[in-house]
Enzyme design. Structure first.
Site, PDB file in Angstrom:
ATOM      1  N   GLY A   1      23.020  26.391  61.836  1.00 33.20           N
ATOM      2  CA  GLY A   1      22.374  26.625  63.115  1.00 33.20           C
ATOM      3  C   GLY A   1      22.416  28.041  63.645  1.00 33.20           C
ATOM      4  N   SER A   2      22.464  29.053  62.791  1.00 32.82           N
ATOM      5  CA  SER A   2      22.481  30.434  63.301  1.00 32.82           C
ATOM      6  C   SER A   2      21.154  30.771  63.989  1.00 32.82           C
ATOM      7  CB  SER A   2      22.776  31.433  62.175  1.00 32.82           C
ATOM      8  OG  SER A   2      21.687  31.515  61.286  1.00 32.82           O
ATOM      9  N   ASN A   3      20.035  30.292  63.457  1.00 34.92           N
ATOM     10  CA  ASN A   3      18.744  30.523  64.124  1.00 34.92           C
ATOM     11  C   ASN A   3      18.696  29.798  65.468  1.00 34.92           C
ATOM     12  OD1 ASN A   3      16.625  32.075  62.491  1.00 34.92           O
ATOM     13  ND2 ASN A   3      17.528  30.756  60.946  1.00 34.92           N
TER      14      ASN A   3
ATOM     15  N   LEU B   1      15.662  20.140  56.610  1.00 31.08           N
ATOM     16  CA  LEU B   1      15.324  19.933  55.193  1.00 31.08           C
ATOM     17  C   LEU B   1      14.444  18.724  54.878  1.00 31.08           C
ATOM     18  CD1 LEU B   1      18.755  20.974  53.614  1.00 31.08           C
ATOM     19  CD2 LEU B   1      16.677  22.343  53.900  1.00 31.08           C
TER      20      LEU B   1
ATOM     21  N   LEU C   1      11.075  16.384  54.925  1.00 29.20           N
ATOM     22  CA  LEU C   1       9.623  16.562  55.075  1.00 29.20           C
ATOM     23  C   LEU C   1       9.185  15.950  56.405  1.00 29.20           C
ATOM     24  CD1 LEU C   1       7.156  17.583  53.412  1.00 29.20           C
ATOM     25  CD2 LEU C   1       6.892  15.235  52.583  1.00 29.20           C
ATOM     26  N   ILE C   2       8.299  16.627  57.126  1.00 25.07           N
ATOM     27  CA  ILE C   2       7.828  16.134  58.422  1.00 25.07           C
ATOM     28  C   ILE C   2       6.776  15.051  58.205  1.00 25.07           C
ATOM     29  CG2 ILE C   2       6.748  16.778  60.611  1.00 25.07           C
ATOM     30  CD1 ILE C   2       9.601  17.894  60.207  1.00 25.07           C
TER      31      ILE C   2
ATOM     32  N   ASN D   1       7.728  26.247  61.439  1.00 23.81           N
ATOM     33  CA  ASN D   1       8.899  26.347  60.561  1.00 23.81           C
ATOM     34  C   ASN D   1       9.094  27.798  60.147  1.00 23.81           C
ATOM     35  OD1 ASN D   1      11.009  25.469  58.755  1.00 23.81           O
ATOM     36  ND2 ASN D   1       9.571  25.791  57.064  1.00 23.81           N
TER      37      ASN D   1
ATOM     38  N   HIS E   1      10.488  29.970  56.850  1.00 30.47           N
ATOM     39  CA  HIS E   1      10.887  29.881  55.438  1.00 30.47           C
ATOM     40  C   HIS E   1      11.417  31.244  55.011  1.00 30.47           C
ATOM     41  CE1 HIS E   1      10.945  28.256  51.422  1.00 30.47           C
ATOM     42  NE2 HIS E   1      10.447  29.401  50.997  1.00 30.47           N
TER      43      HIS E   1
ATOM     44  N   GLU F   1      15.190  36.914  60.159  1.00 32.37           N
ATOM     45  CA  GLU F   1      14.914  35.659  60.869  1.00 32.37           C
ATOM     46  C   GLU F   1      15.394  35.747  62.321  1.00 32.37           C
ATOM     47  OE1 GLU F   1      16.221  33.181  56.947  1.00 32.37           O
ATOM     48  OE2 GLU F   1      16.042  32.043  58.806  1.00 32.37           O
TER      49      GLU F   1
HETATM   50  N1  LIG Z   1      14.907  27.303  56.386  1.00 31.63           N
HETATM   51  C1  LIG Z   1      16.022  28.206  56.228  1.00 31.63           C
HETATM   52  O1  LIG Z   1      17.272  27.569  56.390  1.00 31.63           O
HETATM   53  C2  LIG Z   1      18.220  28.528  56.861  1.00 31.63           C
HETATM   54  C3  LIG Z   1      18.862  27.958  58.104  1.00 31.63           C
HETATM   55  O2  LIG Z   1      19.883  28.731  58.532  1.00 31.63           O
HETATM   56  P1  LIG Z   1      20.624  28.392  59.923  1.00 31.63           P
HETATM   57  O3  LIG Z   1      19.655  28.640  61.029  1.00 31.63           O
HETATM   58  O4  LIG Z   1      21.061  26.941  59.863  1.00 31.63           O
HETATM   59  O5  LIG Z   1      21.768  29.334  59.927  1.00 31.63           O
HETATM   60  C4  LIG Z   1      17.434  29.789  57.146  1.00 31.63           C
HETATM   61  O6  LIG Z   1      17.561  30.720  56.121  1.00 31.63           O
HETATM   62  C5  LIG Z   1      16.010  29.298  57.203  1.00 31.63           C
HETATM   63  O7  LIG Z   1      15.037  30.229  56.792  1.00 31.63           O
END
Ligand SMILES: N[C@@H]1O[C@H](COP(=O)(O)O)[C@@H](O)[C@H]1O
Length: 195
Positions: free
Chosen positions: A11-13, A86, A88-89, A103, A105, A175
């Site tokens: 969950g860093s994003n 992870l 599929l939607i 999303n 990627h 990101e």
């Molecule tokens: N789809 C990919 O999964 C990773 C998730 O990282 P986090 O947000 O859980 O740290 C990120 O690299 C994103 O691009």
């Protein structure tokens, strides 16, 4: 605009996005729900520490969809942001949120995308191919992995001796710098896709 973030991992994003939008209400984006398909996802702690409600979906609920759609309605979610999610939607969700699911990627689609291409698999493939650059792709979500219309891309140069872990680090920095900004831009554009 009320958004839900879907996650499966650390969950860093999600952390960067929640912190940004909580600190800047003028952005007009509110993270009202975090949805995870993993009860052990670190992102759930990130949400709890920031007062964001969360929901863990089981495969059976995911397939049926009723409870999930009811929860999204209960929180009046306008827009869905996938951040390391992870599964599929399914069609019912794409239909309930047309052009309202995005999303990120960790590569420059259309290369290095598709089923099974996630996390370190992507960076190992980029390394194995001897690429001199990689990057991020933010795209609308349809019923196929990584195939929706591309909204935004950014690239980063790679060094020849970069390991897949180093590539992942460079890409994750991209990101964190860009995902919230692109979401804000979409919201400020009234969520209408670019003509
Ligand atoms: N789809 C990919 O999964 C990773 C998730 O990282 P986090 O947000 O859980 O740290 C990120 O690299 C994103 O691009």
């Amino acid at each position: 605009t009320r958004i839900a973030i879907f996650v499966s991992g650390g969950g860093s994003n999600a952390r960067v996005m929640i912190d940004r939008f909580q600190a800047h209400p003028e952005d007009g984006v509110e993270v009202v729900l975090l949805v995870s398909n993993k009860a052990t996802a670190g992102a759930l702690t990130v949400a709890a520490e920031r007062g964001v409600p969360s929901l863990v979906v089981k495969r059976s609920e995911w397939t049926a969809g009723t409870e999930l759609l009811e929860a999204l309605e209960a929180y009046s979610v306008d827009f869905i942001v996938l951040a390391g999610f992870l599964w599929l939607i399914p069609a019912y969700l794409v239909q309930a949120y047309p052009n309202r699911i995005v999303n990120i990627h960790p590569a420059l689609l259309p290369q290095y995308g598709g089923k099974g291409m996630y996390g370190h698999h992507v960076h190992a493939a980029v390394k194995a191919a001897g690429e001199t650059e990689s990057g991020i792709t933010i795209h609308y979500v349809n019923e196929n992995y990584d195939e929706g219309n591309i909204i935004y891309q950014a690239a980063v140069r790679l060094d020849a001796d970069d390991t897949p872990e180093k590539i992942a680090e460079r890409v994750l920095r991209l990101e964190h710098a860009n995902y919230w900004r692109v979401v804000r831009q979409l919201v400020q554009r009234g969520l209408r896709p670019q003509q």
